[in-house]
Write an enzyme that holds these catalytic residues in place. Structure first.
Site, PDB file in Angstrom:
ATOM      1  CB  CYS A   1      -0.980  -0.053   1.175  1.00  0.00           C
ATOM      2  SG  CYS A   1      -2.351   1.125   1.039  1.00  0.00           S
TER       3      CYS A   1
ATOM      4  CG  HIS B   1      -3.006  -3.669   3.662  1.00  0.00           C
ATOM      5  ND1 HIS B   1      -2.078  -2.969   4.406  1.00  0.00           N
ATOM      6  CD2 HIS B   1      -3.670  -2.744   2.937  1.00  0.00           C
ATOM      7  CE1 HIS B   1      -2.188  -1.668   4.144  1.00  0.00           C
ATOM      8  NE2 HIS B   1      -3.154  -1.511   3.248  1.00  0.00           N
TER       9      HIS B   1
ATOM     10  CD  GLU C   1      -0.211  -5.539   6.009  1.00  0.00           C
ATOM     11  OE1 GLU C   1      -0.574  -4.356   6.151  1.00  0.00           O
ATOM     12  OE2 GLU C   1      -0.061  -6.075   4.891  1.00  0.00           O
TER      13      GLU C   1
END
Length: 231
Positions: free
Chosen positions: A85, A194, A196
């Site tokens: 991002c 994302h 993560e």
């Protein structure tokens, strides 16, 4: 393996990235934007957030932070670098990746569980996927529209540097549905969604198979570990 995560003023997802690295069985190392020391890490993650308040352009100031000279040098020597991002925006601003990111064509901040198709598995961060695999990764951005000239788009397509495409919905107007790209060598990858936030059962996006809910992003980090072990 030691994987560093750089924190900038305004970073939001640095701790999530550190946790994802730990879940992948690597050692997470917190790094600071004002340092010139990469602390001997084997790979790097530039996390999501709003570095320096997104002044000028998202990622523009962060691309000139002191540590970025070390990031650019390490990437040039082949170190795996992942930009997520805002980190993706930094990598384009630092000219480590092609193209750029602009405000979403819908004119609003977008949050959704986003389906992606894996287009390239010959990178340090995607070697654990299969070509054409469909995954679901959370997405949240206001300036996520990937742009490039037609000539540059043709070039990166021809060189196999489109790593991910949006499936079902193009959430931000990215040209050719491009969600992530790599450099020529394949050690540097950037994407807007994302990974993560999709590394642990029960804490990521819902999928049809509830037992696998939220884990598609873990493969990014295990792929980097495998790439480092193969060197």
């Amino acid at each position: 393996m030691r994987i560093g995560v750089v924190t900038f003023p305004g970073s939001l997802d640095d701790r999530d990235a550190l946790r994802a690295i730990r879940l992948a069985d690597a050692e997470p190392v917190a790094l600071w934007h004002g340092s010139h020391d990469l602390d001997g890490v084997d790979a790097l993650v530039l996390p999501g957030g709003f570095s320096y308040g997104d002044y000028l352009r998202a990622g523009a100031i962060a691309a000139h932070a002191p540590i970025m000279s070390e990031v650019v040098d390490a990437a040039g020597k082949g170190m795996p670098v992942l930009g997520i991002c805002n980190g993706f925006q930094m990598l384009t601003e630092a000219h480590l990746l092609p193209g750029g990111l602009i405000r979403n064509d819908v004119g609003t901040f977008v949050r959704r569980d986003q389906a992606l198709r894996v287009e390239q598995t010959d990178t340090a961060w995607t070697n654990g996927f299969t070509h054409g695999q469909e995954i679901v990764i959370p997405l949240k951005n206001g300036e996520g529209g990937f742009i490039a000239s037609d000539e540059e788009l043709d070039r990166i397509e021809g060189e196999g540097r489109v790593v991910f495409r949006y499936l079902g919905v193009n959430p931000n107007g990215s040209l050719r549905d491009i969600a992530g790209v790599s450099n020529e060598r394949g050690n540097v990858v950037g994407l807007m969604p994302h990974p993560e936030h999709a590394t642990e059962l029960g804490f990521g996006p819902d999928t049809r198979d509830a037992m696998r809910s939220g884990t598609d992003g873990l493969t990014f980090f295990t792929s980097a570990i495998r790439a480092l072990q193969a060197v």
